[in-house]
Design a protein around this motif. Structure first.
Motif, PDB file in Angstrom:
ATOM      1  N   HIS A  62       0.820  -1.217   0.000  1.00 18.98           N
ATOM      2  CA  HIS A  62       0.000   0.000   0.000  1.00 18.98           C
ATOM      3  C   HIS A  62       0.853   1.266   0.000  1.00 18.98           C
ATOM      4  CE1 HIS A  62      -3.072  -2.914   1.264  1.00 18.98           C
ATOM      5  NE2 HIS A  62      -3.950  -2.029   0.838  1.00 18.98           N
ATOM      6  N   ARG A  63       2.160   1.117  -0.271  1.00 19.45           N
ATOM      7  CA  ARG A  63       3.039   2.264  -0.131  1.00 19.45           C
ATOM      8  C   ARG A  63       3.771   2.605  -1.427  1.00 19.45           C
ATOM      9  NH1 ARG A  63       3.349   4.533   3.848  1.00 19.45           N
ATOM     10  NH2 ARG A  63       5.148   5.635   3.034  1.00 19.45           N
ATOM     11  N   LYS A  64       4.109   3.917  -1.567  1.00 19.76           N
ATOM     12  CA  LYS A  64       4.940   4.376  -2.683  1.00 19.76           C
ATOM     13  C   LYS A  64       6.369   4.655  -2.242  1.00 19.76           C
ATOM     14  CE  LYS A  64       1.313   6.678  -5.403  1.00 19.76           C
ATOM     15  NZ  LYS A  64       0.867   7.997  -5.955  1.00 19.76           N
ATOM     16  N   ASN A  65       6.513   5.229  -1.035  1.00 24.34           N
ATOM     17  CA  ASN A  65       7.823   5.693  -0.580  1.00 24.34           C
ATOM     18  C   ASN A  65       8.162   5.117   0.787  1.00 24.34           C
ATOM     19  OD1 ASN A  65       8.128   7.532  -2.847  1.00 24.34           O
ATOM     20  ND2 ASN A  65       6.593   8.811  -1.854  1.00 24.34           N
ATOM     21  N   THR A  66       9.067   4.152   0.788  1.00 27.95           N
ATOM     22  CA  THR A  66       9.507   3.532   2.033  1.00 27.95           C
ATOM     23  C   THR A  66      11.026   3.514   2.056  1.00 27.95           C
ATOM     24  OG1 THR A  66       7.542   2.096   1.961  1.00 27.95           O
ATOM     25  CG2 THR A  66       9.260   1.538   3.549  1.00 27.95           C
ATOM     26  N   ILE A  67      11.604   3.962   3.162  1.00 33.22           N
ATOM     27  CA  ILE A  67      13.054   3.991   3.337  1.00 33.22           C
ATOM     28  C   ILE A  67      13.402   2.906   4.345  1.00 33.22           C
ATOM     29  CG2 ILE A  67      15.011   5.424   4.059  1.00 33.22           C
ATOM     30  CD1 ILE A  67      13.044   7.861   3.343  1.00 33.22           C
ATOM     31  N   ILE A  68      14.241   1.978   3.927  1.00 32.04           N
ATOM     32  CA  ILE A  68      14.463   0.751   4.695  1.00 32.04           C
ATOM     33  C   ILE A  68      15.940   0.608   5.047  1.00 32.04           C
ATOM     34  CG2 ILE A  68      14.288  -1.775   4.641  1.00 32.04           C
ATOM     35  CD1 ILE A  68      12.070  -1.370   2.464  1.00 32.04           C
ATOM     36  N   THR A  69      16.211   0.195   6.283  1.00 29.80           N
ATOM     37  CA  THR A  69      17.576  -0.203   6.651  1.00 29.80           C
ATOM     38  C   THR A  69      17.564  -1.684   7.013  1.00 29.80           C
ATOM     39  OG1 THR A  69      17.541   0.102   9.070  1.00 29.80           O
ATOM     40  CG2 THR A  69      17.875   2.076   7.708  1.00 29.80           C
ATOM     41  N   THR A  70      18.660  -2.345   6.707  1.00 30.95           N
ATOM     42  CA  THR A  70      18.789  -3.762   7.029  1.00 30.95           C
ATOM     43  C   THR A  70      20.262  -4.132   7.081  1.00 30.95           C
ATOM     44  OG1 THR A  70      18.161  -6.018   6.373  1.00 30.95           O
ATOM     45  CG2 THR A  70      18.678  -4.469   4.600  1.00 30.95           C
ATOM     46  N   ASN A  71      20.570  -5.191   7.824  1.00 33.25           N
ATOM     47  CA  ASN A  71      21.943  -5.721   7.794  1.00 33.25           C
ATOM     48  C   ASN A  71      22.026  -6.954   6.896  1.00 33.25           C
ATOM     49  OD1 ASN A  71      20.624  -7.603   9.334  1.00 33.25           O
ATOM     50  ND2 ASN A  71      21.850  -7.300  11.187  1.00 33.25           N
ATOM     51  N   LEU A  72      20.977  -7.158   6.089  1.00 30.04           N
ATOM     52  CA  LEU A  72      20.930  -8.306   5.184  1.00 30.04           C
ATOM     53  C   LEU A  72      21.391  -7.921   3.788  1.00 30.04           C
ATOM     54  CD1 LEU A  72      17.375  -9.679   6.097  1.00 30.04           C
ATOM     55  CD2 LEU A  72      19.566 -10.401   7.067  1.00 30.04           C
ATOM     56  N   SER A  73      22.008  -8.863   3.103  1.00 31.43           N
ATOM     57  CA  SER A  73      22.331  -8.681   1.691  1.00 31.43           C
ATOM     58  C   SER A  73      21.082  -9.004   0.867  1.00 31.43           C
ATOM     59  CB  SER A  73      23.466  -9.616   1.285  1.00 31.43           C
ATOM     60  OG  SER A  73      23.022 -10.972   1.360  1.00 31.43           O
TER      61      SER A  73
END
Length: 282
Positions: free
Chosen positions: A226-237
């Motif tokens: 349901h989203r257009k703009n999401t800023i994500i952090t992760t320690n996964l490749s």
């Protein structure tokens, strides 16, 4: 003759006309004690039409103030009211991010560039990936603050929300009223203009590397769908994301990532203390 104060005694109509409306001026024909004045005196004559317009003007100002307050409740105020900011990073900003190596400077420039892209109308996700303590959370909180202030300055306030995904998922699972808590977070995460999801993929009741539960998968997929703009952090490749989540979730994470992805390779753990942040760079 129009009289906005019909119940007021001692009104006297003058021969003098209002230069704007052409109606007779009115005066209260008695001496009154005026605020800030020692001696009572007759108030200045007034135009009943002008008086009505001033009343309407004040009413409109009150209406506009209340409308603006309602808009800010749903937009500008969301970041500080509803976010799950880590306490130590409340003071985080681009200015106090310690960019001492070429890669750290590239990382900082990338984060600033994403703000500009979004302000210029870009739609799509941003992904910051790298090990623990390299500054991902610091930079995405900085992005959130910059977007929040920039849209307010433009007179177009948008809702920006920082969420530690691990905390939210744990809060839902541990809630006595599971469905209502899940519904609350689901609506909030779907509806904000800019969502920052911190710590995607951190274990929550699973060993790292195992697939996520069906419920967690569905929750994340439903939000991202349901989203257009999401800023994500992760320690996964990328490979680890693909292994941990289903393809439909992984594809939602990758939405619009062309040119909006930064992978940290060699930045050392740079977690900040609150004193470091308040004092700027060391």
């Amino acid at each position: 003759m129009i009289q906005p104060f019909e119940n007021l005694e001692h009104l006297k109509q003058l021969d003098e006309l209002c230069p704007i409306h052409g109606v007779n001026l009115i005066q209260i024909d008695r001496e009154l004690k005026m605020a800030g004045e020692e001696k009572p005196r007759k108030p200045a004559p007034y135009c009943p039409m002008c008086a009505k317009e001033r009343i309407k003007e004040k009413e409109q100002q009150v209406i506009e103030h209340n409308l603006n307050a309602a808009i800010y409740q749903k937009t500008y105020n969301v970041l500080m009211r509803d976010s799950t900011n880590a306490q130590e990073l409340t003071e985080a900003s681009f200015e106090n991010f310690k960019a001492e190596t070429p890669e750290e400077r590239q990382f900082l420039d990338f984060a600033k560039g994403q703000v500009k892209k979004y302000l210029d109308g870009m739609n799509g996700n941003t992904l910051l990936t790298g090990g623990t303590g390299v500054g991902k959370t610091h930079l995405v909180i900085s992005i959130a603050k910059e977007l929040n202030e920039a849209y307010r300055a433009k007179g177009e306030p948008k809702s920006v929300l920082f969420i530690n995904l691990t905390e939210v998922l744990r809060d839902i699972r541990e809630s006595f009223k599971f469905s209502s808590k899940e519904g609350y977070y689901s609506r909030m995460l779907k509806e904000v203009d800019y969502l920052i999801l911190d710590d995607l993929g951190v274990k929550l009741g699973n060993a790292q590397g195992q697939s996520k539960s069906a419920w967690e998968e569905e929750f994340i997929f439903d939000v991202l769908s349901h989203r257009k703009n999401t800023i994500i952090t992760t320690n996964l490749s990328n490979d680890e994301i693909a292994n941990l989540y289903s393809e439909r979730v992984a594809s939602r994470i990758r939405t619009g990532l062309e040119g909006n992805f930064f992978k940290v390779f060699s930045i050392k753990d740079k977690r900040y203390s609150i004193n470091t942040l308040k004092g700027g760079r060391q």
